[in-house]
Design a protein around this motif. Structure first.
Motif, PDB file in Angstrom:
ATOM      1  N   LEU A  51      -2.500   9.578   8.185  1.00 42.55           N
ATOM      2  CA  LEU A  51      -2.546   8.205   7.666  1.00 42.55           C
ATOM      3  C   LEU A  51      -2.984   8.199   6.196  1.00 42.55           C
ATOM      4  O   LEU A  51      -2.387   7.517   5.362  1.00 42.55           O
ATOM      5  N   ILE A  52      -4.022   8.988   5.882  1.00 40.24           N
ATOM      6  CA  ILE A  52      -4.491   9.036   4.495  1.00 40.24           C
ATOM      7  C   ILE A  52      -3.351   9.473   3.570  1.00 40.24           C
ATOM      8  O   ILE A  52      -3.136   8.896   2.508  1.00 40.24           O
ATOM      9  N   VAL A  54      -0.284   9.013   3.558  1.00 38.72           N
ATOM     10  CA  VAL A  54       0.779   8.059   3.223  1.00 38.72           C
ATOM     11  C   VAL A  54       0.200   6.729   2.735  1.00 38.72           C
ATOM     12  O   VAL A  54       0.925   5.747   2.617  1.00 38.72           O
ATOM     13  N   SER A  55      -1.104   6.714   2.470  1.00 39.34           N
ATOM     14  CA  SER A  55      -1.733   5.464   2.043  1.00 39.34           C
ATOM     15  C   SER A  55      -2.026   5.470   0.555  1.00 39.34           C
ATOM     16  O   SER A  55      -2.078   6.527  -0.076  1.00 39.34           O
ATOM     17  N   GLY A  56      -2.242   4.279   0.021  1.00 39.90           N
ATOM     18  CA  GLY A  56      -2.558   4.160  -1.394  1.00 39.90           C
ATOM     19  C   GLY A  56      -2.627   2.717  -1.805  1.00 39.90           C
ATOM     20  O   GLY A  56      -2.945   1.847  -0.991  1.00 39.90           O
ATOM     21  N   VAL A  57      -2.333   2.471  -3.081  1.00 33.96           N
ATOM     22  CA  VAL A  57      -2.387   1.104  -3.605  1.00 33.96           C
ATOM     23  C   VAL A  57      -0.984   0.653  -3.990  1.00 33.96           C
ATOM     24  O   VAL A  57      -0.120   1.494  -4.281  1.00 33.96           O
ATOM     25  N   PRO A  58      -0.739  -0.680  -3.994  1.00 38.39           N
ATOM     26  CA  PRO A  58       0.601  -1.161  -4.344  1.00 38.39           C
ATOM     27  C   PRO A  58       1.041  -0.671  -5.729  1.00 38.39           C
ATOM     28  O   PRO A  58       2.228  -0.417  -5.953  1.00 38.39           O
ATOM     29  N   ASP A  62       4.039  -2.743  -7.414  1.00 37.73           N
ATOM     30  CA  ASP A  62       3.885  -3.293  -6.056  1.00 37.73           C
ATOM     31  C   ASP A  62       4.767  -2.562  -5.049  1.00 37.73           C
ATOM     32  O   ASP A  62       5.123  -3.118  -4.013  1.00 37.73           O
ATOM     33  N   ALA A  63       5.128  -1.326  -5.341  1.00 44.74           N
ATOM     34  CA  ALA A  63       6.116  -0.649  -4.488  1.00 44.74           C
ATOM     35  C   ALA A  63       5.557   0.600  -3.811  1.00 44.74           C
ATOM     36  O   ALA A  63       6.290   1.334  -3.172  1.00 44.74           O
ATOM     37  N   TYR A  64       4.245   0.832  -3.950  1.00 43.09           N
ATOM     38  CA  TYR A  64       3.651   2.040  -3.360  1.00 43.09           C
ATOM     39  C   TYR A  64       4.467   3.276  -3.743  1.00 43.09           C
ATOM     40  O   TYR A  64       4.967   3.992  -2.879  1.00 43.09           O
ATOM     41  N   LEU A  69      -0.089   6.862  -4.262  1.00 37.94           N
ATOM     42  CA  LEU A  69      -0.483   7.276  -2.905  1.00 37.94           C
ATOM     43  C   LEU A  69      -1.297   8.564  -2.915  1.00 37.94           C
ATOM     44  O   LEU A  69      -1.170   9.382  -3.832  1.00 37.94           O
ATOM     45  N   PHE A  70      -2.116   8.730  -1.875  1.00 38.10           N
ATOM     46  CA  PHE A  70      -2.747  10.027  -1.653  1.00 38.10           C
ATOM     47  C   PHE A  70      -1.644  11.037  -1.371  1.00 38.10           C
ATOM     48  O   PHE A  70      -0.554  10.688  -0.905  1.00 38.10           O
ATOM     49  N   VAL A  89      -6.499   8.669  -4.719  1.00 36.36           N
ATOM     50  CA  VAL A  89      -6.502   7.339  -5.317  1.00 36.36           C
ATOM     51  C   VAL A  89      -7.773   6.600  -4.949  1.00 36.36           C
ATOM     52  O   VAL A  89      -8.243   6.684  -3.815  1.00 36.36           O
ATOM     53  N   VAL A  90      -8.309   5.927  -5.913  1.00 32.75           N
ATOM     54  CA  VAL A  90      -9.379   4.939  -5.761  1.00 32.75           C
ATOM     55  C   VAL A  90     -10.702   5.459  -5.201  1.00 32.75           C
ATOM     56  O   VAL A  90     -11.764   5.247  -5.779  1.00 32.75           O
ATOM     57  N   ILE A  91     -10.682   6.153  -4.067  1.00 30.04           N
ATOM     58  CA  ILE A  91     -11.939   6.454  -3.377  1.00 30.04           C
ATOM     59  C   ILE A  91     -12.634   7.701  -3.938  1.00 30.04           C
ATOM     60  O   ILE A  91     -11.999   8.737  -4.120  1.00 30.04           O
TER      61      ILE A  91
ATOM     62  N   MET B   1       7.427   4.298  -1.111  1.00 30.58           N
ATOM     63  CA  MET B   1       7.782   4.424   0.308  1.00 30.58           C
ATOM     64  C   MET B   1       8.600   3.218   0.751  1.00 30.58           C
ATOM     65  O   MET B   1       8.325   2.090   0.360  1.00 30.58           O
ATOM     66  N   PHE B  15      -7.290  -0.131   5.933  1.00 29.78           N
ATOM     67  CA  PHE B  15      -7.503   0.931   4.939  1.00 29.78           C
ATOM     68  C   PHE B  15      -6.785   0.565   3.639  1.00 29.78           C
ATOM     69  O   PHE B  15      -7.357   0.668   2.544  1.00 29.78           O
ATOM     70  N   LEU B  19      -8.373  -0.131  -0.141  1.00 25.32           N
ATOM     71  CA  LEU B  19      -7.898   0.586  -1.333  1.00 25.32           C
ATOM     72  C   LEU B  19      -7.450  -0.408  -2.411  1.00 25.32           C
ATOM     73  O   LEU B  19      -7.805  -0.276  -3.582  1.00 25.32           O
ATOM     74  N   THR B  36       1.887  -7.957  -1.146  1.00 24.62           N
ATOM     75  CA  THR B  36       2.069  -6.577  -1.610  1.00 24.62           C
ATOM     76  C   THR B  36       1.359  -5.516  -0.772  1.00 24.62           C
ATOM     77  O   THR B  36       1.773  -4.354  -0.781  1.00 24.62           O
ATOM     78  N   ARG B  41       2.513  -7.060   3.790  1.00 19.27           N
ATOM     79  CA  ARG B  41       3.767  -7.368   3.080  1.00 19.27           C
ATOM     80  C   ARG B  41       4.974  -7.323   4.022  1.00 19.27           C
ATOM     81  O   ARG B  41       5.933  -8.046   3.819  1.00 19.27           O
ATOM     82  N   ARG B  92     -17.046  -1.808  -6.981  1.00 18.56           N
ATOM     83  CA  ARG B  92     -17.294  -0.395  -6.678  1.00 18.56           C
ATOM     84  C   ARG B  92     -18.785  -0.052  -6.578  1.00 18.56           C
ATOM     85  O   ARG B  92     -19.223   0.654  -5.668  1.00 18.56           O
TER      86      ARG B  92
END
Lengths: 334, 348
Positions: A51-52, A54-58, A62-64, A69-70, A89-91, B1, B15, B19, B36, B41, B92
């Motif tokens: 899961l991590i 394939v996750s991230g921020v838009p 806004d298209a990931y 992404l991680f 990313v981010v964390i 993706m 999650f 983020l 988004t 979304r 943060r």
């Protein structure tokens, strides 16, 4: 559908947010090792890592997109069960404690302050200060008084185990007999202010549970410990049923049911919200029933066996008789 | 993706929300988030009618707060009062554990043990989550020579609702049975702390009708606890410590004088926590005379209570009840739950 995320999802989120900083810190980690460190299954670790990855921020689009992404070293993960985060990313750090999380641990620490293993007051004070400072809000007002009383005896037990030696003590059973016991300590259990030593009784060659407040003249033994935790199973239940137990049928007010704990042997399928209910108790010795009946005086009545019912009455009578000889108290005004 | 099917698991949506909110410097509006962020979304309808998705977002925010994740909301200048323009972010500095926070293996051992003290209910899952966060720091845990399985039990049903009212700073109402009374009376209180003292759970609260702090025994609360929607503003700071101090003072002040027969179980167990005079008379401190009387009655003929008189009466009353209840043909006439009819001061 706007159902509240199930508790499981919240716990999984908490795991994800804790796992990422740990992995970043380690750079390369084994799935098995991570599972052990967090006390979760390897499958849970793999699921979280997938899961991590394939996750991230838009991101700006806004298209990931991949840079948002991680990413992990998929080869190492699929082939060698190793986790390497190649893009983060981010964390950076784990989240702070919530006020209730901090409070739960702080109250647990207060309770443990009587334990010899707690490393002394310096360790406890330092841990408590650090915890209070790392909550996102003031910890909730929850406190548990130190479990007290048992610390001297437990310190002797811990010292003996540390030296690899058995422990000897006089033990008085619920039956009223007293004798010297030689044991290999396995674990120390507690429930609120009561402490129990779970140990291998060398003469009986069996695991036994001893109430710490029935132990006296506790000394380090001369024999080396031969049975260690792991050699034998220590049941979670403090009182294991035995063939010699006395089974008693009693009528109790339902309000005392939660307080009878492990004495309860059988309860009817349907328990009314109020009033009395007939239940079965399992006791190490028939005398114990009088004590329980008196602890919940008026709320518990022995029904069967009938002889035991008579014994309870005469037990109460002889206790009352003792007061007939006591001179009237002088402090009536109390 | 590529966009996925709407069946995105809740943990992935939560999650992704964390983020996105952590990454945003100036905050995201609700429509930014819904349109988004992964998990929202896919269900977002650009032509409107996203009420159920908005409710989902509200519940997700509650879940994050439950985990201790702070969510900051800001209103753009000049646009006060317009909910749709609120911006959300996770600051943060308030989110992250301070980087200088470290624990030694000994400290980790103590913390891990503290996390096992609660075996059921909300406190158990909360301490497990706290341990997760601690383990994230990567510190090793020292081994203790002997293992411990400590446990604080919560048998009272009133604990969970009182704990909830305490955390939300809301008033609570319950029926309370004072010793010596036949009927429980309704109490409306502002819960300030929950404390366990000598193995008994107590609620420390500001009592509305007395307009003063009071300590209640959870085991004397009758029936359900009702959490009111009214919030209170009584300060909670130091309430738990104050409650324990008050109970300690009471414990110190009250002393029972008891003679236990030589070699009896009572002598051994009471002796472990009593002061013994030269002649063997035991002096036992206590907070609640009625609870001590319950315990002492259980020792039956092994002890004689000498003082205080109220305690002597309370023990004799209990023994008399046991005798009456077990006399032939009694039982059926006994009124279940009839409380002790002895005198008692205050609310304890």
């Amino acid at each position: 559908m706007a159902a509240r995320a199930p508790q499981g999802a919240r716990d999984k989120l908490a795991f994800l947010l804790a796992l990422v900083p740990y992995l970043l810190d380690r750079e390369r980690a084994d799935v098995a090792e991570v599972a052990e460190h967090f006390s979760v299954s390897e499958a849970e670790v793999r699921q979280a890592v997938r899961l991590i990855a394939v996750s991230g921020v838009p991101g700006e689009t806004d298209a990931y997109l991949p840079g948002d992404l991680f990413d992990i070293d998929w080869g190492a993960f699929e082939d060698d069960d190793e986790i390497v985060i190649t893009h983060r990313v981010v964390i950076n750090e784990p989240p702070r404690f919530s006020s209730r999380e901090a409070a739960a641990l702080l109250a647990g620490l207060q309770y443990l302050s009587a334990l010899p293993s707690a490393g002394g007051h310096e360790v406890l004070d330092s841990v408590m200060t650090k915890l209070s400072r790392s909550a996102s809000a003031e910890p909730s007002q929850l406190a548990v008084q130190s479990a007290g009383d048992a610390d001297r005896i437990l310190a002797t037990v811990a010292a003996a185990v540390d030296a690899g030696l058995s422990v000897e003590f006089d033990y008085r059973t619920a039956r009223g007999t007293s004798e010297r016991r030689v044991v290999d300590p396995l674990r120390v259990d507690s429930v609120d202010s009561d402490w129990y030593l779970r140990a291998w009784d060398r003469r009986r060659e069996a695991v036994r549970t001893f109430r710490v407040d029935r132990m006296s003249a506790v000394t380090q033994g001369s024999q080396a410990i031969s049975t260690r935790p792991g050699d034998v199973a220590v049941p979670d239940a403090l009182f294991s049923p035995s063939d010699q137990d006395t089974c008693v049928t009693v009528l109790v007010d339902v309000q005392i049911l939660p307080f009878l704990g492990e004495y309860v042997d059988s309860v009817p399928d349907e328990v009314p919200a109020a009033g009395r209910v007939e239940i079965g108790l399992r006791l190490a010795h028939p005398d114990v029933v009088s004590r329980i009946a008196a602890r919940f005086a008026g709320l518990m009545e022995v029904v069967d066996p009938v002889e035991l019912r008579d014994e309870v009455r005469s037990w109460a009578q002889s206790a009352l008789d003792a007061y007939e000889t006591v001179p009237p108290s002088s402090d009536r005004a109390d | 993706m590529a966009a996925r099917s709407p069946g995105i698991p809740a943990q992935e949506r939560l999650f992704s929300l964390v983020l996105a909110l952590l990454a945003s410097e100036h905050g995201l509006s609700k429509s930014d988030i819904l349109s988004t962020v992964q998990g929202y979304r896919q269900r977002y309808d650009s032509s409107g009618g996203n009420q159920s998705l908005e409710r989902q977002f509200e519940r997700d925010k509650d879940d994050l707060r439950e985990l201790g994740i702070p969510i900051e909301t800001t209103e753009p200048p000049g646009e006060q009062g317009n909910n749709q323009l609120l911006r959300y972010r996770i600051p943060r500095g308030e989110y992250e554990l301070p980087t200088e926070l470290t624990f030694t293996p000994e400290e980790m051992a103590v913390l891990s043990l503290a996390g096992t003290v609660w075996r059921e209910g909300a406190l158990s899952s909360q301490s497990q989550r706290a341990l997760l966060k601690l383990r994230s720091l990567g510190a090793h845990t020292a081994q203790t020579p002997i293992s411990y399985a400590p446990r604080v039990s919560i048998a009272e049903d009133s604990f969970a609702p009182l704990s909830s009212a305490l955390d939300r700073k809301r008033l609570a109402e319950f029926r309370y049975l004072k010793p010596g009374r036949l009927d429980a009376e309704v109490r409306r209180v502002a819960p300030l702390a929950l404390v366990q003292h000598h193995g008994r759970w107590h609620l420390y609260a500001h009592d509305a009708s007395a307009d003063a702090p009071r300590t209640f025994l959870l085991s004397r609360i009758v029936g359900p606890v009702r959490e009111l929607t009214t919030a209170h503003t009584w300060p909670l700071d130091g309430a738990a410590a104050a409650a324990l101090e008050g109970l300690d003072r009471l414990w110190e002040r009250q002393e029972a004088v008891i003679v236990a027969s030589e070699g009896s179980d009572a002598r051994l167990r009471l002796g472990a926590r009593a002061h013994a005079d030269d002649d063997g008379t035991l002096r036992v401190h206590y907070t609640d005379g009625e609870l001590l009387a319950d315990e002492l009655a259980g020792y039956g003929p092994d002890i004689v209570v000498h003082s205080p008189a109220s305690l002597v009466d309370a023990v004799r009353l209990r023994l008399g009840r046991v005798r009456a209840l077990h006399s032939a043909g009694a039982g059926s006439t006994q009124r279940p739950g009839a409380p002790a009819a002895s005198e008692q001061r205050g609310d304890r």
